[in-house]
Structures are given as C-alpha cells and as structure tokens.
Design a protein around this motif. Structure first.
Motif, PDB file in Angstrom:
ATOM      1  N   ASP A 160       0.852  -1.199   0.000  1.00  0.00           N
ATOM      2  CA  ASP A 160       0.000   0.000   0.000  1.00  0.00           C
ATOM      3  C   ASP A 160       0.881   1.240   0.000  1.00  0.00           C
ATOM      4  O   ASP A 160       1.122   1.858   1.034  1.00  0.00           O
ATOM      5  N   THR A 161       1.389   1.601  -1.168  1.00  0.00           N
ATOM      6  CA  THR A 161       2.219   2.785  -1.282  1.00  0.00           C
ATOM      7  C   THR A 161       2.092   3.368  -2.686  1.00  0.00           C
ATOM      8  O   THR A 161       2.023   2.611  -3.669  1.00  0.00           O
ATOM      9  N   PRO A 162       2.046   4.674  -2.819  1.00  0.00           N
ATOM     10  CA  PRO A 162       1.992   5.307  -4.139  1.00  0.00           C
ATOM     11  C   PRO A 162       3.361   5.461  -4.785  1.00  0.00           C
ATOM     12  O   PRO A 162       3.464   5.981  -5.898  1.00  0.00           O
ATOM     13  N   SER A 163       4.398   4.983  -4.119  1.00  0.00           N
ATOM     14  CA  SER A 163       5.761   5.137  -4.629  1.00  0.00           C
ATOM     15  C   SER A 163       6.211   3.900  -5.388  1.00  0.00           C
ATOM     16  O   SER A 163       5.769   2.778  -5.108  1.00  0.00           O
ATOM     17  N   VAL A 164       7.093   4.100  -6.344  1.00  0.00           N
ATOM     18  CA  VAL A 164       7.666   2.993  -7.103  1.00  0.00           C
ATOM     19  C   VAL A 164       8.508   2.138  -6.174  1.00  0.00           C
ATOM     20  O   VAL A 164       9.329   2.651  -5.411  1.00  0.00           O
ATOM     21  N   THR A 165       8.312   0.834  -6.226  1.00  0.00           N
ATOM     22  CA  THR A 165       9.040  -0.071  -5.339  1.00  0.00           C
ATOM     23  C   THR A 165      10.200  -0.775  -6.040  1.00  0.00           C
ATOM     24  O   THR A 165      11.116  -1.255  -5.390  1.00  0.00           O
ATOM     25  N   VAL A 166      10.153  -0.873  -7.371  1.00  0.00           N
ATOM     26  CA  VAL A 166      11.242  -1.483  -8.146  1.00  0.00           C
ATOM     27  C   VAL A 166      11.778  -0.420  -9.103  1.00  0.00           C
ATOM     28  O   VAL A 166      11.188  -0.152 -10.154  1.00  0.00           O
ATOM     29  N   VAL A 167      12.885   0.201  -8.732  1.00  0.00           N
ATOM     30  CA  VAL A 167      13.427   1.313  -9.520  1.00  0.00           C
ATOM     31  C   VAL A 167      14.123   0.803 -10.774  1.00  0.00           C
ATOM     32  O   VAL A 167      13.931   1.337 -11.876  1.00  0.00           O
ATOM     33  N   ASP A 168      14.947  -0.214 -10.638  1.00  0.00           N
ATOM     34  CA  ASP A 168      15.698  -0.750 -11.773  1.00  0.00           C
ATOM     35  C   ASP A 168      15.074  -2.072 -12.224  1.00  0.00           C
ATOM     36  O   ASP A 168      15.357  -3.137 -11.665  1.00  0.00           O
ATOM     37  N   GLN A 169      14.221  -1.976 -13.249  1.00  0.00           N
ATOM     38  CA  GLN A 169      13.580  -3.171 -13.782  1.00  0.00           C
ATOM     39  C   GLN A 169      14.554  -3.949 -14.660  1.00  0.00           C
ATOM     40  O   GLN A 169      15.365  -3.366 -15.379  1.00  0.00           O
ATOM     41  N   SER A 170      14.450  -5.269 -14.609  1.00  0.00           N
ATOM     42  CA  SER A 170      15.303  -6.088 -15.476  1.00  0.00           C
ATOM     43  C   SER A 170      14.912  -5.941 -16.949  1.00  0.00           C
ATOM     44  O   SER A 170      15.728  -6.159 -17.842  1.00  0.00           O
ATOM     45  N   ASP A 171      13.681  -5.562 -17.193  1.00  0.00           N
ATOM     46  CA  ASP A 171      13.186  -5.307 -18.554  1.00  0.00           C
ATOM     47  C   ASP A 171      12.687  -3.871 -18.595  1.00  0.00           C
ATOM     48  O   ASP A 171      11.493  -3.601 -18.476  1.00  0.00           O
ATOM     49  N   PRO A 172      13.584  -2.908 -18.757  1.00  0.00           N
ATOM     50  CA  PRO A 172      13.187  -1.496 -18.676  1.00  0.00           C
ATOM     51  C   PRO A 172      12.227  -1.104 -19.795  1.00  0.00           C
ATOM     52  O   PRO A 172      12.199  -1.721 -20.858  1.00  0.00           O
ATOM     53  N   ILE A 173      11.455  -0.076 -19.543  1.00  0.00           N
ATOM     54  CA  ILE A 173      10.496   0.418 -20.528  1.00  0.00           C
ATOM     55  C   ILE A 173      11.237   1.058 -21.686  1.00  0.00           C
ATOM     56  O   ILE A 173      12.153   1.860 -21.492  1.00  0.00           O
ATOM     57  N   ASP A 174      10.839   0.668 -22.900  1.00  0.00           N
ATOM     58  CA  ASP A 174      11.507   1.138 -24.112  1.00  0.00           C
ATOM     59  C   ASP A 174      10.467   1.788 -25.001  1.00  0.00           C
ATOM     60  O   ASP A 174       9.458   1.170 -25.347  1.00  0.00           O
TER      61      ASP A 174
END
Length: 350
Positions: free
Chosen positions: A226-240
């Motif tokens: 329950d948080t509005p903050s991003v919990t995984v900053v460095d994704q293994s499959d980053p958005i492209d």
C-alpha cells in the motif's frame, strides 16, 4: 337459503312460536355456515397467494438460473483470466497522444509515473480490488471494487474481454457521441497497452500504458502493498519507447474468438476458432488510422467509426522472445459482435 330469506321477510307478529324457533335455529346455522365459509375462503385465498408467490419465486430463480447458466462457465473463465492477466502490482508510465493523420501520433502530455494494482485475496476468490495511483493526474488515487459476478459488466454499456495474455474492455455500441476501449497485452513481466477514445465518430485521444510487474504481497495475498511510490526502480526489462523490431522468422498463427450475443441484459460468450492476419501497414486509402506507441504497441482503427467496423490492437513481444499478439473488436449494425485474439509466435511446432 330460500327458507331463511322467506322467514326474514315475514313480520315477527305473523310468525308462529314454532316458526320463530325454526328461524332462530336456522339463523344460527346460517351464521355458522357463513363463518365457516369465510374461514375457508380466507384459507383458500392465502393458499392461492402463497402458491402464486412461490411460483413467481421459482420462476424468478429459474429465469436467473437460466441466464446465469448460459454464461456461467465463460463468466468464470473470464474472471480467472482477469486474475491471471492483471493480478499483481504494475509500475510504469502513461502518456497521452493525439492523432497526426494519416499514420502517426503526437504526444500531448509528458510521461507520467503511474501505478496500477489489482488485488485478489486468496481468502475471497470471487472478489478483488483495483487501486490506482497517479491515474489521470499526478497524485490522484482511485479504487474500484471487482467481483466475478460483475466481471463482464463493470460499467454500463461496456463489457470486459479476456484471453490468455490479453485483457481489456470496450463500449458495446458505436452509435454514441463517445466510444472508448482499453486493451492490455501481457508477456513476462510486461503489461503494455492503450486507452482509445472516439469523439463524434473520429479518433480523439490515445493514452499509452507501459508497465512492469512488481511485488504486490509478502504474505501470499493476505495483505497487499500500500504505497503510491515505485518499489522497483531498476527493472530487469526497462520500458523502451522504441518501435517494434519485426522478425523475419516464420510464425505459427493461432486465433481464438469470443462471440458476444445479446441475451436480455447479459452477453453470451463462447469460444470460436478463426485464422486471420492483420496488415498493420495498410491504411486502405486513408480509411484506417495506423500508429505505433511506446512499448511496441500497434494500432489500426477506422478513421471514422461506423456501425460496421473492425478495430485492431497489437503488441510486438518478439524482441524479447515473445509473440506478436493482437486483438480485433468487431461491430455489426453498431453492436459489438465479437473479440478475436490472434497470436503469431516464433515456435514453428504445431
């Protein structure tokens, strides 16, 4: 009865003592008969009302059961697919675009960090909750209750559709001033999709969605993050935001359809099989608007929405070893008749 009437009509002075005794006795008998008749009538009336009420309840149950029975299996399948497709926390970006005819889009907003979370508690398998942070504007919060009973008709005039790896919802008629659809594609940790709006039968706004999965619970879906903050900053499959990377390898094509037919206020859904290809590059002389969005999302929809129309949406996962997956929404006489999911994958085995 006739004797009682005759006796009642005679003056008392003209009646003999024997006649008076007979009259009194008859009146007592008559009152008793009327009382018994009244009681019997009340009992009959109550019995009839009870039977009628019971009959209506049974008819109602049979009617509801009949309508529920028609789509109960597919409703359960749709709910299961919704949980399978959406049931986690999604962290990523959304962005609004406007059409730049005939085959492009232009951004009309900056990318916004958004979080969508679909909670399905294991203790209550037939209900769930959708939570969103920064959905329409930074900092806003939205909550929508979900259930198996309402999985198809969450909002009036629209219906949900689910396939393995594809899920969304759309307006069921094209003859209104506004038409909308949301389509999501899933593969690995990706959720890539879009929201499309027509206004006055012309393409108006498009929102792209590029999400990556994040942990939603640490106790097997008993409680949820329950948080509005991003919990995984460095994704293994980053958005492209780059466009798709077509593959020259042969693909196996698989298609499945859900057919929507009106049944009272419900929608019967059944599985069909059909093979069909979508030409993502053919605008048919300007009749179709074609665009590519972030996360390899593809769009091919009519420039002007009519009563007989096919709208196609796709996502190319081949750059990460997945399929080229698409879904077509078909309308006839302004009414939605079916959704078809098409998949082209690199596996050449049947």
């Amino acid at each position: 009865l006739k004797l009682s009437i005759l006796l009642q009509k005679q003056p008392a002075s003209q009646q003999s003592p024997m006649a008076n005794r007979a009259a009194r006795s008859h009146r007592k008998t008559w009152r008793a008969c009327r009382l018994r008749a009244a009681i019997g009538l009340c009992l009959c009336l109550c019995l009839c009302l009870g039977l009628a009420r019971h009959g209506r309840l049974r008819l109602s149950r049979l009617t509801v059961a009949a309508f529920s029975h028609v789509g109960s299996h597919e409703r359960s399948v749709q709910w299961g697919l919704m949980k399978q497709n959406f049931g986690t926390r999604w962290e990523g970006e959304t962005r609004w675009f406007a059409p730049a005819f005939p085959d492009s889009v232009k951004p009309v907003s900056e990318p916004m960090t958004s979080i969508y979370q679909l909670e399905f508690p294991n203790a209550s398998p037939s209900v769930g909750t959708w939570r969103g942070w920064s959905v329409m504007k930074p900092g806003d919060t939205r909550v929508v209750e979900l259930s198996e009973d309402s999985v198809l008709e969450r909002t009036p005039g629209s219906s949900t559709f689910q396939f393995p790896g594809v899920g969304g919802r759309c307006s069921l008629r094209t003859d209104g001033e506004t038409w909308g659809a949301e389509v999501n594609f899933f593969h690995g940790s990706r959720r890539s999709g879009l929201v499309l709006y027509y206004k006055n039968y012309s393409v108006a706004n498009i929102m792209s969605m590029a999400f990556r999965a994040a942990p939603i619970s640490h106790d097997d879906n008993a409680t949820f993050v329950d948080t509005p903050s991003v919990t995984v900053v460095d994704q293994s499959d980053p958005i492209d935001a780059k466009s798709r990377t077509p593959s020259a390898k042969p693909c196996r094509r698989v298609s499945h359809c859900l057919q929507c037919s009106s049944l009272d206020r419900n929608h019967k859904i059944s599985m069909l099989d059909r093979n069909e290809d979508i030409d993502w590059d053919d605008t048919e002389h300007g009749q179709y608007f074609i665009a590519e969005l972030p996360d390899n999302i593809l769009l091919r929809v009519p420039t002007m929405l009519t009563g007989d129309a096919t709208l196609s949406f796709g996502c190319d996962f081949r750059a990460i070893g997945g399929p080229l997956r698409s879904v077509s929404i078909e309308f006839s006489e302004s009414k939605c008749v079916q959704w078809c999911c098409h998949e082209q994958c690199l596996d050449q085995n049947p």
